[in-house]
Design a protein around this motif. Structure first.
Motif, PDB file in Angstrom:
ATOM      1  N   ASP A 163       1.137   5.574  -0.496  1.00  0.00           N
ATOM      2  CA  ASP A 163       0.592   7.198  -0.561  1.00  0.00           C
ATOM      3  C   ASP A 163       1.734   8.067  -1.196  1.00  0.00           C
ATOM      4  N   TYR A 219      -6.694   1.200  -6.315  1.00  0.00           N
ATOM      5  CA  TYR A 219      -5.773   2.303  -6.407  1.00  0.00           C
ATOM      6  C   TYR A 219      -4.589   2.305  -5.299  1.00  0.00           C
ATOM      7  N   SER A 220      -3.552   2.249  -5.643  1.00  0.00           N
ATOM      8  CA  SER A 220      -2.324   2.356  -4.476  1.00  0.00           C
ATOM      9  C   SER A 220      -2.318   1.085  -3.837  1.00  0.00           C
ATOM     10  N   TYR A 243       6.679   8.476  -8.504  1.00  0.00           N
ATOM     11  CA  TYR A 243       5.468   7.424  -8.568  1.00  0.00           C
ATOM     12  C   TYR A 243       5.597   6.505  -9.518  1.00  0.00           C
ATOM     13  N   GLY A 271       6.825  10.134   1.034  1.00  0.00           N
ATOM     14  CA  GLY A 271       5.496   9.549   0.902  1.00  0.00           C
ATOM     15  C   GLY A 271       5.657   8.318   2.136  1.00  0.00           C
ATOM     16  N   MET A 291       0.798  -1.175  -0.041  1.00  0.00           N
ATOM     17  CA  MET A 291       0.056  -0.018  -0.058  1.00  0.00           C
ATOM     18  C   MET A 291       0.875   1.434  -0.109  1.00  0.00           C
TER      19      MET A 291
END
Length: 96
Positions: free
Chosen positions: A3, A32-33, A15, A60, A1
């Motif tokens: 962010d 997503y992610s 990213y 992040g 996971m």
């Protein structure tokens, strides 16, 4: 996971590189992610976690969670359709 920040062009590049490397390592996007990968045993899972550390961006949040195959298969879909992909299910066959 994960962010990761994507405000500057360098952050967006980091990213994209991180996501592409996850895919190259055999991860599948669950949502997503959130990416998942089947490992044959706990030792292999910890090895993969160390490999991820090699390409984690500086900024992040990146988190890992190791669950057993049985725990993963107990996931319930409250909305949406379960994936027909058998790569992450107990129906898969491993050929060596």
């Amino acid at each position: 996971m994960f962010d990761l920040p994507v405000e500057t062009s360098q952050e967006r590049r980091n990213y994209r590189h991180f996501r592409k490397t996850l895919l190259d390592e055999g991860f599948l996007m669950m949502q997503y992610s959130i990416y998942v990968r089947v490992c044959v045993d706990t030792k292999n899972a910890y090895f993969m976690e160390k490999r991820i550390m090699d390409f984690v961006p500086e900024n992040g949040v990146v988190q890992t969670l190791i669950v057993t195959e049985k725990q993963y298969n107990e996931m319930h879909f409250l909305l949406g359709e379960p994936s027909k992909d058998i790569r992450n299910s107990s129906e898969r066959t491993i050929v060596i």
